[in-house]
Scaffold this motif. Sequence first.
Motif, short mmCIF file in Angstrom:
data_model
loop_
_atom_site.label_atom_id
_atom_site.label_comp_id
_atom_site.label_asym_id
_atom_site.label_seq_id
_atom_site.Cartn_x
_atom_site.Cartn_y
_atom_site.Cartn_z
N CYS A 102 0.81 -1.22 0.00
CA CYS A 102 0.00 0.00 0.00
C CYS A 102 0.84 1.27 0.00
CB CYS A 102 -1.00 0.00 1.15
SG CYS A 102 -0.31 0.29 2.77
N TYR A 103 2.06 1.24 0.51
CA TYR A 103 2.77 2.51 0.53
C TYR A 103 4.00 2.60 -0.36
CZ TYR A 103 5.89 0.68 4.20
OH TYR A 103 6.78 -0.04 4.92
N TYR A 104 4.70 1.54 -0.63
CA TYR A 104 5.86 1.65 -1.52
C TYR A 104 5.47 1.97 -2.96
CZ TYR A 104 9.58 0.37 1.69
OH TYR A 104 10.48 0.38 2.70
N VAL A 105 4.32 1.50 -3.37
CA VAL A 105 3.89 1.78 -4.74
C VAL A 105 3.47 3.23 -4.93
CG1 VAL A 105 3.23 -0.58 -5.26
CG2 VAL A 105 1.58 0.93 -4.21
N ASN A 106 3.19 3.93 -3.85
CA ASN A 106 2.79 5.33 -3.97
C ASN A 106 3.91 6.21 -4.52
OD1 ASN A 106 0.15 5.05 -3.14
ND2 ASN A 106 0.70 5.19 -0.99
N TYR A 107 5.14 5.85 -4.26
CA TYR A 107 6.25 6.62 -4.81
C TYR A 107 6.22 6.60 -6.34
CZ TYR A 107 8.24 6.49 -0.11
OH TYR A 107 8.44 6.63 1.24
N ALA A 108 5.93 5.45 -6.89
CA ALA A 108 5.85 5.34 -8.35
C ALA A 108 4.64 6.09 -8.90
CB ALA A 108 5.80 3.88 -8.78
N ASP A 109 3.55 6.14 -8.14
CA ASP A 109 2.38 6.89 -8.57
C ASP A 109 2.62 8.39 -8.52
OD1 ASP A 109 0.96 4.60 -9.03
OD2 ASP A 109 -0.14 4.66 -7.15
N LEU A 110 3.30 8.83 -7.48
CA LEU A 110 3.55 10.27 -7.32
C LEU A 110 4.47 10.80 -8.42
CD1 LEU A 110 4.07 10.49 -3.47
CD2 LEU A 110 2.13 11.37 -4.77
N SER A 111 5.52 10.09 -8.69
CA SER A 111 6.47 10.55 -9.70
C SER A 111 7.25 9.34 -10.22
CB SER A 111 7.43 11.56 -9.08
OG SER A 111 8.40 11.95 -10.02
N PRO A 112 6.78 8.74 -11.31
CA PRO A 112 7.46 7.56 -11.84
C PRO A 112 8.94 7.80 -12.16
CG PRO A 112 5.36 7.88 -12.94
CD PRO A 112 5.59 9.09 -12.08
N ARG A 113 9.25 8.99 -12.60
CA ARG A 113 10.62 9.28 -13.00
C ARG A 113 11.55 9.39 -11.78
NH1 ARG A 113 12.65 14.48 -16.40
NH2 ARG A 113 14.80 13.84 -16.54
N PHE A 114 11.04 9.90 -10.69
CA PHE A 114 11.87 10.13 -9.51
C PHE A 114 11.47 9.25 -8.32
CE2 PHE A 114 11.86 14.18 -11.84
CZ PHE A 114 13.21 14.27 -12.12
N SER A 115 10.84 8.12 -8.60
CA SER A 115 10.34 7.28 -7.51
C SER A 115 11.47 6.73 -6.63
CB SER A 115 9.49 6.14 -8.06
OG SER A 115 10.25 5.30 -8.89
N ALA A 116 12.61 6.41 -7.21
CA ALA A 116 13.72 5.89 -6.41
C ALA A 116 14.25 6.95 -5.44
CB ALA A 116 14.84 5.40 -7.31
N ILE A 117 14.33 8.19 -5.91
CA ILE A 117 14.80 9.28 -5.05
C ILE A 117 13.79 9.53 -3.94
CG2 ILE A 117 15.33 11.75 -4.99
CD1 ILE A 117 16.38 11.39 -7.89
N LEU A 118 12.50 9.57 -4.30
CA LEU A 118 11.46 9.77 -3.29
C LEU A 118 11.46 8.65 -2.25
CD1 LEU A 118 8.49 11.01 -5.48
CD2 LEU A 118 9.83 12.34 -3.85
N CYS A 119 11.63 7.43 -2.71
CA CYS A 119 11.68 6.28 -1.80
C CYS A 119 12.88 6.40 -0.86
CB CYS A 119 11.73 4.99 -2.60
SG CYS A 119 11.58 3.51 -1.59
N GLY A 120 14.00 6.82 -1.37
CA GLY A 120 15.19 7.01 -0.54
C GLY A 120 14.98 8.08 0.51
#
Length: 145
Positions: A102-120
Amino acid sequence: MLFSDIPKFMVEVLDYDIKSSGLIASVPFIMIYLGYTSAGYISDWLVRNGVLSKTWTRKFCGVVAMTVPAILLFSLSYLNNNVPILVLMNISMYFQGFANACYYVNYADLSPRFSAILCGIGNGLCAVAGIFGPTFVGYLVNGVD
C-alpha cells in the motif's frame, strides 16, 4: 519497534536463549518477507481480475497490515504459553508485510521518474524513528520488570 525488540522480548519475557534458538528468532523476519511477497501477488491478482481498483487494493492492504497485527499482538497479553505467543507473533509479522503493497507503490504513482529518489528520502526520514525509537523506549522503561 517490533523488529528491533523481538529478540529482547524472546529473551526477557519468554526466557529463550537466543544463541541456542536462533532459528526461532529468525522466523518473524522470514514471515514478514513472505508477507511482502504474497501481498504483491495478491494485490496484482485483485487489480488484474477487476476485483478491486488500484486505490481500493492499496486501502485493503493497508487495513489488513494494520488491523490484523494489532488484534493479534493485543491478544498476546492474554496468553501464558510460549508456543501460541510465538505463533501469533509470527502471523502478525506476516500480515505486516501487506503494508508494502500500500505505501511503496505510492512513490511510483507520485512521480514515476523520480520514484527511487522519493523512496530514498522517505525511507531515510523513517529511519530516524528506527534509530531513536528504541533508545527512547529504553529510556522510558528503564528498570521496569
